[in-house]
Motif scaffolding. Structure first.
Motif, PDB file in Angstrom:
ATOM      1  N   LEU A  10     -66.079  18.866 -39.179  1.00  0.00           N
ATOM      2  CA  LEU A  10     -66.754  19.325 -40.445  1.00  0.00           C
ATOM      3  C   LEU A  10     -67.994  18.219 -40.690  1.00  0.00           C
ATOM      4  O   LEU A  10     -68.931  18.721 -41.202  1.00  0.00           O
ATOM      5  CB  LEU A  10     -65.691  18.762 -41.316  1.00  0.00           C
ATOM      6  N   ASN A  11     -67.995  16.883 -40.004  1.00  0.00           N
ATOM      7  CA  ASN A  11     -69.022  15.945 -40.288  1.00  0.00           C
ATOM      8  C   ASN A  11     -70.187  16.462 -39.583  1.00  0.00           C
ATOM      9  O   ASN A  11     -71.505  16.669 -39.752  1.00  0.00           O
ATOM     10  CB  ASN A  11     -68.740  14.746 -39.840  1.00  0.00           C
ATOM     11  N   SER A  12     -69.811  17.224 -38.431  1.00  0.00           N
ATOM     12  CA  SER A  12     -70.912  17.655 -37.295  1.00  0.00           C
ATOM     13  C   SER A  12     -71.581  18.725 -37.953  1.00  0.00           C
ATOM     14  O   SER A  12     -72.860  19.232 -38.006  1.00  0.00           O
ATOM     15  CB  SER A  12     -70.288  18.254 -36.086  1.00  0.00           C
ATOM     16  N   ILE A  13     -70.884  20.014 -38.586  1.00  0.00           N
ATOM     17  CA  ILE A  13     -71.524  21.106 -39.306  1.00  0.00           C
ATOM     18  C   ILE A  13     -72.222  20.626 -40.441  1.00  0.00           C
ATOM     19  O   ILE A  13     -73.331  21.016 -40.695  1.00  0.00           O
ATOM     20  CB  ILE A  13     -70.090  22.000 -39.908  1.00  0.00           C
ATOM     21  N   ARG A  14     -71.778  19.674 -41.284  1.00  0.00           N
ATOM     22  CA  ARG A  14     -72.838  19.265 -42.406  1.00  0.00           C
ATOM     23  C   ARG A  14     -74.051  18.631 -41.827  1.00  0.00           C
ATOM     24  O   ARG A  14     -75.064  18.391 -42.560  1.00  0.00           O
ATOM     25  CB  ARG A  14     -72.086  18.056 -42.951  1.00  0.00           C
ATOM     26  N   LYS A  15     -74.305  18.161 -40.565  1.00  0.00           N
ATOM     27  CA  LYS A  15     -75.497  17.696 -40.114  1.00  0.00           C
ATOM     28  C   LYS A  15     -76.060  18.619 -39.138  1.00  0.00           C
ATOM     29  O   LYS A  15     -76.934  18.196 -38.379  1.00  0.00           O
ATOM     30  CB  LYS A  15     -75.129  16.433 -39.083  1.00  0.00           C
ATOM     31  N   LEU A  16     -75.820  19.751 -39.615  1.00  0.00           N
ATOM     32  CA  LEU A  16     -76.282  20.990 -38.793  1.00  0.00           C
ATOM     33  C   LEU A  16     -77.934  21.142 -38.696  1.00  0.00           C
ATOM     34  O   LEU A  16     -78.444  21.285 -37.726  1.00  0.00           O
ATOM     35  CB  LEU A  16     -75.659  22.361 -39.098  1.00  0.00           C
ATOM     36  N   SER A  17     -78.646  20.804 -39.795  1.00  0.00           N
ATOM     37  CA  SER A  17     -79.778  20.942 -39.885  1.00  0.00           C
ATOM     38  C   SER A  17     -80.372  19.779 -39.255  1.00  0.00           C
ATOM     39  O   SER A  17     -81.632  19.861 -38.537  1.00  0.00           O
ATOM     40  CB  SER A  17     -80.373  20.792 -41.557  1.00  0.00           C
ATOM     41  N   THR A  18     -79.853  18.389 -39.031  1.00  0.00           N
ATOM     42  CA  THR A  18     -80.286  17.789 -38.374  1.00  0.00           C
ATOM     43  C   THR A  18     -80.486  17.925 -36.925  1.00  0.00           C
ATOM     44  O   THR A  18     -81.281  17.589 -36.033  1.00  0.00           O
ATOM     45  CB  THR A  18     -79.479  16.231 -38.521  1.00  0.00           C
ATOM     46  N   ILE A  19     -79.362  18.408 -36.210  1.00  0.00           N
ATOM     47  CA  ILE A  19     -79.215  19.137 -34.764  1.00  0.00           C
ATOM     48  C   ILE A  19     -80.340  20.058 -34.729  1.00  0.00           C
ATOM     49  O   ILE A  19     -81.057  19.873 -33.671  1.00  0.00           O
ATOM     50  CB  ILE A  19     -77.829  19.815 -34.687  1.00  0.00           C
TER      51      ILE A  19
ATOM     52  N   VAL B 106     -63.174  32.953 -49.881  1.00  0.00           N
ATOM     53  CA  VAL B 106     -64.317  31.958 -50.219  1.00  0.00           C
ATOM     54  C   VAL B 106     -65.381  31.792 -49.132  1.00  0.00           C
ATOM     55  O   VAL B 106     -66.506  31.644 -49.183  1.00  0.00           O
ATOM     56  CB  VAL B 106     -63.849  30.603 -50.564  1.00  0.00           C
ATOM     57  N   VAL B 107     -64.966  32.092 -47.734  1.00  0.00           N
ATOM     58  CA  VAL B 107     -65.914  31.878 -46.593  1.00  0.00           C
ATOM     59  C   VAL B 107     -66.622  33.018 -46.667  1.00  0.00           C
ATOM     60  O   VAL B 107     -67.857  33.227 -46.686  1.00  0.00           O
ATOM     61  CB  VAL B 107     -65.178  31.895 -45.400  1.00  0.00           C
ATOM     62  N   ARG B 108     -66.202  34.362 -46.890  1.00  0.00           N
ATOM     63  CA  ARG B 108     -66.799  35.583 -47.040  1.00  0.00           C
ATOM     64  C   ARG B 108     -67.810  35.666 -47.987  1.00  0.00           C
ATOM     65  O   ARG B 108     -69.010  36.060 -47.764  1.00  0.00           O
ATOM     66  CB  ARG B 108     -65.865  36.870 -47.183  1.00  0.00           C
ATOM     67  N   ASP B 109     -67.585  35.270 -49.067  1.00  0.00           N
ATOM     68  CA  ASP B 109     -68.339  35.182 -50.353  1.00  0.00           C
ATOM     69  C   ASP B 109     -69.460  34.136 -50.075  1.00  0.00           C
ATOM     70  O   ASP B 109     -70.858  34.741 -50.469  1.00  0.00           O
ATOM     71  CB  ASP B 109     -67.695  34.450 -51.707  1.00  0.00           C
ATOM     72  N   LYS B 110     -69.398  33.153 -49.376  1.00  0.00           N
ATOM     73  CA  LYS B 110     -70.520  32.124 -49.141  1.00  0.00           C
ATOM     74  C   LYS B 110     -71.483  32.749 -48.013  1.00  0.00           C
ATOM     75  O   LYS B 110     -72.665  32.414 -48.339  1.00  0.00           O
ATOM     76  CB  LYS B 110     -69.844  30.763 -48.965  1.00  0.00           C
ATOM     77  N   ALA B 111     -70.760  33.405 -47.120  1.00  0.00           N
ATOM     78  CA  ALA B 111     -71.681  34.198 -46.116  1.00  0.00           C
ATOM     79  C   ALA B 111     -72.469  35.352 -46.600  1.00  0.00           C
ATOM     80  O   ALA B 111     -73.564  35.429 -46.423  1.00  0.00           O
ATOM     81  CB  ALA B 111     -70.797  34.514 -45.137  1.00  0.00           C
ATOM     82  N   VAL B 112     -71.980  35.944 -47.583  1.00  0.00           N
ATOM     83  CA  VAL B 112     -72.729  36.928 -48.572  1.00  0.00           C
ATOM     84  C   VAL B 112     -73.972  36.426 -49.353  1.00  0.00           C
ATOM     85  O   VAL B 112     -75.005  36.875 -49.353  1.00  0.00           O
ATOM     86  CB  VAL B 112     -71.704  37.942 -49.263  1.00  0.00           C
ATOM     87  N   ASP B 113     -73.607  35.313 -49.922  1.00  0.00           N
ATOM     88  CA  ASP B 113     -74.542  34.493 -50.974  1.00  0.00           C
ATOM     89  C   ASP B 113     -75.592  34.117 -49.904  1.00  0.00           C
ATOM     90  O   ASP B 113     -76.946  34.231 -50.308  1.00  0.00           O
ATOM     91  CB  ASP B 113     -73.738  33.227 -51.464  1.00  0.00           C
ATOM     92  N   SER B 114     -75.352  33.628 -48.676  1.00  0.00           N
ATOM     93  CA  SER B 114     -76.277  33.172 -47.667  1.00  0.00           C
ATOM     94  C   SER B 114     -77.283  34.384 -47.240  1.00  0.00           C
ATOM     95  O   SER B 114     -78.561  34.263 -47.085  1.00  0.00           O
ATOM     96  CB  SER B 114     -75.864  32.428 -46.529  1.00  0.00           C
TER      97      SER B 114
ATOM     98  N   GLN C  44     -74.618  26.304 -44.982  1.00  0.00           N
ATOM     99  CA  GLN C  44     -75.669  25.706 -44.486  1.00  0.00           C
ATOM    100  C   GLN C  44     -76.660  26.723 -43.539  1.00  0.00           C
ATOM    101  O   GLN C  44     -77.933  26.796 -43.698  1.00  0.00           O
ATOM    102  CB  GLN C  44     -75.200  24.826 -43.001  1.00  0.00           C
ATOM    103  N   LEU C  45     -76.266  27.807 -43.266  1.00  0.00           N
ATOM    104  CA  LEU C  45     -77.020  28.719 -42.549  1.00  0.00           C
ATOM    105  C   LEU C  45     -77.879  29.496 -43.509  1.00  0.00           C
ATOM    106  O   LEU C  45     -79.048  30.039 -43.414  1.00  0.00           O
ATOM    107  CB  LEU C  45     -76.066  30.098 -41.735  1.00  0.00           C
ATOM    108  N   GLY C  46     -77.602  29.660 -44.910  1.00  0.00           N
ATOM    109  CA  GLY C  46     -78.484  29.914 -45.707  1.00  0.00           C
ATOM    110  C   GLY C  46     -79.877  29.441 -46.081  1.00  0.00           C
ATOM    111  O   GLY C  46     -80.640  29.898 -46.518  1.00  0.00           O
ATOM    112  N   ASN C  47     -79.767  27.971 -45.463  1.00  0.00           N
ATOM    113  CA  ASN C  47     -81.023  27.149 -45.773  1.00  0.00           C
ATOM    114  C   ASN C  47     -81.842  26.883 -44.490  1.00  0.00           C
ATOM    115  O   ASN C  47     -82.468  26.175 -44.144  1.00  0.00           O
ATOM    116  CB  ASN C  47     -80.570  25.944 -46.240  1.00  0.00           C
ATOM    117  N   PHE C  48     -81.307  27.650 -43.470  1.00  0.00           N
ATOM    118  CA  PHE C  48     -81.784  27.654 -42.193  1.00  0.00           C
ATOM    119  C   PHE C  48     -83.092  28.198 -41.589  1.00  0.00           C
ATOM    120  O   PHE C  48     -83.660  28.189 -40.568  1.00  0.00           O
ATOM    121  CB  PHE C  48     -80.931  28.038 -41.037  1.00  0.00           C
TER     122      PHE C  48
END
Length: 601
Positions: free
Chosen positions: A40-49, A114-122, A83-87
């Motif tokens: 979870l921590n690593s996913i949150r830092k995905l933009s840093t990666i 909730v995962v599907r809905d967030k993916a659709v939002d992105s 995160q992917l919505g801001n990529f």
């Protein structure tokens, strides 16, 4: 879902060339770790990666990795979808934004809603980043794949993407999108039809009007007659959108009939949704529906057999009446709506009465003084005496929305409403008393000074010794407002003698209330009156035998010192603070020193 197995721990860099990428390697390693929190921590830092890898390696390696190997806990996937919505800038900007579609398409298939809905939002977020050619080549084919998916999860996700892609699609793809949406509206799975119904309204706003009439209207009619009430209730909102668009077209009749059927649906849940949206329905129809017809639809909801429907319909009373044609609004309210509203004031369901109490006085400005007194005041007074505390509380709280004396007249205010308010001032429920206290300054604005002194001043002074602190606190606050309205001389004559009495009260809580009153009044009566009338009270209480009183003397002086002249500050306030700064109680001592520092004495 289970996490992928961890890989061997990343080894430290062997030379300086690898050093810069070592933290990134650790983060990527954490993406594969068995520990959910680490992933979870690593996913949150995905933009840093992504920043460290650069746009090309992000596209070729990181996005590919996320597409192929992430099968994870829902909480991890939820963060990933967001995160992917801001990529877009991290993969090289709009030119390469399509490379984000594969991982988001996978996430739009996930079982967790909730995962599907967030993916659709992105996906919706990055849709407008696509060029027209990229949209045709990548985004629209993805929608069609989702819409034709074997699992209902992908088909529900697809419903939320049509409206963002359709306006820029080429004619052939527009046809494909309309056909796909029609198929989703007729899907065997109720969850898919629900998703289609919930997105039909926004799709209707972007589709060409001719296709709206020839194709989408039929989809709407089918959904509004669905055998599942959970689908029909979601058809109310798109019905409003379609009626708004077709207001001036012959096809309005079909949309109107379908929407009317929903308002009168056999399922209370559908009628509840219609009642929730009745004001929007009224606005959508505008002058294309007869006043008697829309009023009948609304009053039927007010008379509904289900308490939940009556409850939400009651909440819409003011908004609905305000939307009626002005020329005959008063007559319609009096002759058709109030006869239905009156029984609701004594409804067996207390939630209905509570909702009605919060809005019923909102009709007064629409009716005018005479009709309000004749038709609305009796309802209002009966609800003021209702057995349910929340009803009484909502009635009192609604008074601040109108100028009562202007709406019902000074005579009715003093003869009918005021006695009921005075009764509530001693109500057994403290929240009701508090509402009356907070309303008092507004009432004072609408009464002349003499009448206020005779009928309400004693009441205000009584609240200063109420057994509930919130009442006492609110009462001290209204003293300041009364002093501002009626002036320093009036306050000196009618309020301060009671404050002086409180300073000598045996109950230390009342002496504390005296200090709160002094603090409030010091801001409103001028420096001379503060020096003459309030400073002696402070000096007396500074030697009180209760530490908490002395502590509050120091707190009061901190404010009162700002409202006296320099001479009074030096000769009267400073000696008191010096004495308190030598107090045996540390809290009293510390606060007195703070006050001295603040006032520079």
């Amino acid at each position: 879902m289970t996490a992928v197995a961890s890989t061997p721990q990343q080894q430290p860099p062997q030379d300086e060339s690898e050093e810069a990428l070592y933290p990134i390697a650790v983060l990527i390693d954490e993406l594969r770790n068995e520990d959910v929190q680490l992933r979870l921590n690593s996913i949150r830092k995905l933009s840093t990666i992504a920043l460290a890898l650069g746009v090309e390696r992000t596209r070729k390696e990181l996005i590919q990795f996320l597409t192929d190997t992430i099968y994870d806990e829902d909480e991890v996937l939820l963060v990933l979808a967001e995160q992917l919505g801001n990529f877009t800038p991290l993969v090289g900007g709009p030119e390469y934004v399509h490379c984000l579609l594969p991982p988001l398409e996978n996430l739009a298939n996930i079982e967790e809603t909730v995962v599907r809905d967030k993916a659709v939002d992105s996906l919706r977020k990055i849709a407008d980043k696509h060029s027209a050619s990229a949209l045709e080549e990548h985004f629209i084919p993805m929608i069609l794949r989702l819409a034709a998916g074997d699992w209902f999860t992908s088909r529900t996700s697809a419903c939320g993407l049509f409206a963002v892609a359709y306006p820029r699609a080429n004619p052939a793809q527009k046809t494909e999108l309309r056909n796909a949406f029609r198929t989703l509206c007729r899907d065997d799975t109720p969850m898919v039809r629900r998703a289609a119904a919930s997105k039909l309204g926004e799709f209707s706003k972007v589709i060409e009007k001719d296709y709206l009439k020839s194709e989408l209207l039929q989809m709407y009619e089918d959904l509004s007659r669905d055998d599942q009430d959970s689908v029909r209730l979601l058809s109310v909102e798109p019905g409003i959108a379609i009626v708004s668009i077709l207001k001036d077209d012959a096809e309005l009749a079909a949309a109107k009939a379908a929407l009317k059927d929903l308002i009168e649906d056999k399922s209370w849940r559908v009628r509840y949704m219609a009642a929730e949206k009745i004001v929007q329905i009224q606005e959508a129809f505008g002058n294309k529906i007869n006043t008697d017809e829309i009023v009948t639809l609304y009053t039927n909801l007010l008379k509904d057999a289900e308490g939940e429907v009556r409850d939400v319909a009651s909440m819409k009373l003011q908004g609905f009446c305000a939307g009626l044609p002005v020329e005959n609004r008063s007559n319609v309210i009096i002759e058709q709506i109030l006869p239905v509203v009156k029984p609701l004031a004594t409804d067996t369901n207390q939630h209905v009465k509570i909702s009605l109490a919060s809005v019923v006085m909102g009709l007064a400005p629409l009716l005018g003084e005479k009709e309000t007194v004749d038709h609305l005041l009796p309802i209002f007074l009966s609800m003021l005496r209702d057995d349910t505390p929340e009803v009484r509380l909502n009635i009192i709280s609604s008074l601040d929305k109108i100028q009562v004396s202007k709406v019902i007249g000074q005579d009715e205010l003093t003869q009918s409403l005021l006695p009921a308010i005075i009764d509530l001032a001693e109500d057994g429920k403290w929240r009701v008393r508090l509402a009356i206290v907070e309303y008092m300054p507004l009432l004072a604005e609408q009464l002349d000074q003499k009448f206020f002194e005779e009928k309400l001043l004693k009441l205000c002074m009584t609240w200063l010794t109420d057994h509930v602190f919130a009442i006492r606190e609110a009462a001290t606050n209204i003293l300041k407002q009364l002093a501002t309205k009626f002036g320093a001389d009036w306050t000196s004559q009618h309020v301060i003698p009671k404050v002086v009495d409180l300073s000598r009260d045996q109950n230390y809580l009342h002496r504390m209330t005296c200090l709160f009153s002094v603090k409030a009044l010091s801001q409103s009566i001028g420096q001379e009156k503060v020096k003459q009338l309030l400073v002696p009270i402070i000096k007396q209480l500074s030697t009180d035998n209760v530490p908490n009183v002395r502590f509050n003397v120091a707190k009061t002086l901190k404010e009162l010192g700002k409202n006296v002249d320099a001479a009074t500050l030096t000769s009267e306030i400073k000696p008191v603070l010096i004495r308190l700064a030598e107090d045996d109680e540390p809290d009293v001592k510390n606060f007195a020193e703070e006050a001295r520092a603040l006032l520079n004495v």
